[in-house]
Design a protein around this motif. Structure first.
Motif, PDB file in Angstrom:
ATOM      1  N   PHE A 182      -5.252   3.622   7.043  1.00  0.00           N
ATOM      2  CA  PHE A 182      -3.922   3.776   6.463  1.00  0.00           C
ATOM      3  C   PHE A 182      -3.438   5.188   6.708  1.00  0.00           C
ATOM      4  O   PHE A 182      -4.072   6.154   6.310  1.00  0.00           O
ATOM      5  N   TYR A 209       0.831  -1.204   0.000  1.00  0.00           N
ATOM      6  CA  TYR A 209       0.000   0.000   0.000  1.00  0.00           C
ATOM      7  C   TYR A 209       0.866   1.254   0.000  1.00  0.00           C
ATOM      8  O   TYR A 209       1.886   1.321   0.684  1.00  0.00           O
ATOM      9  N   PRO A 223      -4.436   2.269  -0.718  1.00  0.00           N
ATOM     10  CA  PRO A 223      -5.096   1.481   0.325  1.00  0.00           C
ATOM     11  C   PRO A 223      -6.592   1.338   0.041  1.00  0.00           C
ATOM     12  O   PRO A 223      -7.214   2.239  -0.521  1.00  0.00           O
TER      13      PRO A 223
END
Length: 120
Positions: A60, A11, A54
């Protein structure tokens, strides 16, 4: 049934910049990129790594991974000489008591990449 390979999906909020780092600094090639999906794949030899924005349901804040990505190579010294000026070094090339000659660098997002080969 046989498992054949693993391709990490990392990510990042900066997919394009991550791809550019792997191409320009680590010698990878971009083999897939979709700006609308926020996704890309880079490869070098038999290694593939994917990058993605993400998922909406995932918390995140910054890239994080609690380990490292260990990549085996048959010419670790040659790879060290190629990469050492192009990435932030975690530790330089060294032969360890456990039978591996290896080094480690951080990628654009701070993920740890280790490269090693067994020693006889």
């Amino acid at each position: 049934m046989t498992l054949k390979s693993i391709t990490p999906m990392l990510y990042t909020r900066q997919v394009r910049e991550s791809v550019d780092f792997y191409i320009n600094n680590l010698g990878f090639t971009c083999v897939g990129f979709d700006e609308n999906w926020g996704w890309a794949t880079v490869s070098r030899d038999d290694i593939e790594i994917m990058f993605a924005l993400p998922n909406d349901h995932t918390t995140f804040t910054v890239p994080k991974f609690t380990g490292s990505f260990y990549i085996r190579t048959d010419k670790v010294d040659e790879l060290w000489n190629e990469l050492k000026e192009h990435a932030v070094i975690c530790y330089p090339i060294e032969t360890f008591d456990y039978g591996m000659r290896e080094f480690a660098v951080f990628d654009y997002n701070g993920y740890l990449l280790q490269f090693g080969t067994p020693v006889d």
